[in-house]
Design an enzyme around this catalytic site. Structure first.
Site, PDB file in Angstrom:
ATOM      1  N   CYS A 111       4.197   1.435 -13.088  1.00  0.00           N
ATOM      2  CA  CYS A 111       3.640   0.111 -12.796  1.00  0.00           C
ATOM      3  C   CYS A 111       2.541  -0.242 -13.788  1.00  0.00           C
ATOM      4  O   CYS A 111       2.048   0.606 -14.527  1.00  0.00           O
ATOM      5  CB  CYS A 111       3.063   0.075 -11.383  1.00  0.00           C
ATOM      6  N   ARG A 130      -0.099  -7.412 -10.695  1.00  0.00           N
ATOM      7  CA  ARG A 130       0.553  -6.200 -11.175  1.00  0.00           C
ATOM      8  C   ARG A 130       2.056  -6.389 -11.276  1.00  0.00           C
ATOM      9  O   ARG A 130       2.645  -7.304 -10.679  1.00  0.00           O
ATOM     10  CB  ARG A 130       0.240  -5.044 -10.236  1.00  0.00           C
ATOM     11  N   ASN A 158       1.419   4.495  -9.080  1.00  0.00           N
ATOM     12  CA  ASN A 158       1.881   5.872  -9.054  1.00  0.00           C
ATOM     13  C   ASN A 158       1.111   6.725 -10.064  1.00  0.00           C
ATOM     14  O   ASN A 158       0.830   6.288 -11.185  1.00  0.00           O
ATOM     15  CB  ASN A 158       3.383   5.908  -9.353  1.00  0.00           C
TER      16      ASN A 158
END
Length: 325
Positions: free
Chosen positions: A2, A16, A79
């Site tokens: 991400c 995002r 993550n």
């Protein structure tokens, strides 16, 4: 993986890309001030600041991927495989918070970064999964308000908080190493490249954009960090809402993932499932999805923020095409 970013014009924006190979049927979710939020170790927060963001609502609990509260404080979890580490709860006066509770814990109580820092001083991120079906995910977080941003990483030697001068974050390695890597690209620029190859050698700038030669273009998290930092910090737009939101999505688009380019095997491919952009000052959450390029918007202030029930809007995922003739 991400990418997270902030962008300022007249207003302030936070958003995002969510890059994964599958979706949890997430939705734009508003948590009003009087929705009871239960915490596994810290009781229930029955009155708090209102939030809007992207969440997977499971068992009535909003598992936020990213969110903004009514004062503009914003937060996203990305993550952090191989690095994220969470501890066993202890009774030593610290707040024991699981990663899935972290976003509502901070945004529900803090108006700005200074208040968030004070809360972080007494927090322990603990190894308590949401359920057997939803185990702990190794995450780290970017938190921002209208004044700037920080990165929070819980690793084996404890909780690290980094000032974030570029206002972007990706995944691995740890943030200090990602930030240091920008030194390798100090020579790139948005303007025409200068001939410094050798004295007496006449080299022709035969194309526009040659100042950016050397910027990485692959999809690894380290390369995405460099590319989105360069794009964001050189971006220029008008300061009206439409121009600002459009530019923000272009910034995220510089590192979006297309199906087929990140092959995970067994017919699975990582893609940018959604991109988001929240106006931190107005509480308007914009998004687009992999199969729908049109920008959709949800305004938290069009809902009853003193309510007790979650408000969720299913994502518009079907392509919206403006047929001209």
């Amino acid at each position: 993986m991400c990418t997270c970013a902030m962008y300022h014009t007249k207003d302030h924006y936070f958003g995002r890309n969510l890059d994964l190979e599958f979706s949890y049927q997430e939705s734009v979710t508003i948590t009003p001030r009087n929705f009871p939020i239960p915490f596994r170790q810290e009781g229930s927060m029955n009155n708090h600041y209102a939030l809007i963001g992207m969440a997977f609502v499971c068992g009535g609990f909003p598992l936020y991927y990213d969110a903004t509260n009514e004062f503009g404080l914003s937060m996203a979890g990305l993550n952090f495989p191989g690095n994220g580490y969470f501890f066993k709860p202890e009774s030593d006066g610290k707040d024991n918070i699981s990663p899935f509770e972290f976003i509502p814990w901070i945004l529900g109580q803090c108006k700005n970064l200074n208040e968030a820092r004070a809360l972080l001083d007494k927090i322990r991120l603990v190894d308590i999964p949401f359920s057997k079906e939803l185990p702990i995910t190794p995450l780290h977080w970017m938190i921002g308000d209208q004044s700037g941003s920080i990165v929070v990483e819980s690793v084996r030697d404890g909780l690290h908080i980094y000032d974030n001068p570029v206002g972007v974050m990706t995944n691995n390695p740890t943030f200090d190493k990602q930030l240091f890597r920008l030194n390798d690209y100090r020579g790139v620029s948005a303007g025409p490249s200068e001939n410094t190859f050798a004295k007496g050698l006449d080299l022709d700038p035969y194309s526009r954009g040659m100042g950016g030669i050397g910027l990485p273009g692959d999809l690894s998290s380290g390369s995405r960090f460099v590319k989105v930092a360069f794009t964001k910090m050189n971006s220029i737009s008008n300061d009206d809402e439409d121009s600002s939101v459009s530019q923000f999505f272009h910034i995220l688009g510089s590192v979006e993932q297309q199906r087929g380019c990140c092959d995970l095997g067994d017919g699975k491919y990582e893609i940018t499932i959604y991109s988001s952009c929240c106006n931190m000052d107005r509480g308007i959450y914009y998004y687009r999805t992999y199969d729908n390029s049109q920008i959709s918007a949800v305004d938290m202030h069009h809902e009853d923020l003193d309510g007790r029930d979650l408000v969720s809007y299913t994502l518009v995922t079907k392509q919206q095409i403006n047929q001209i003739n």
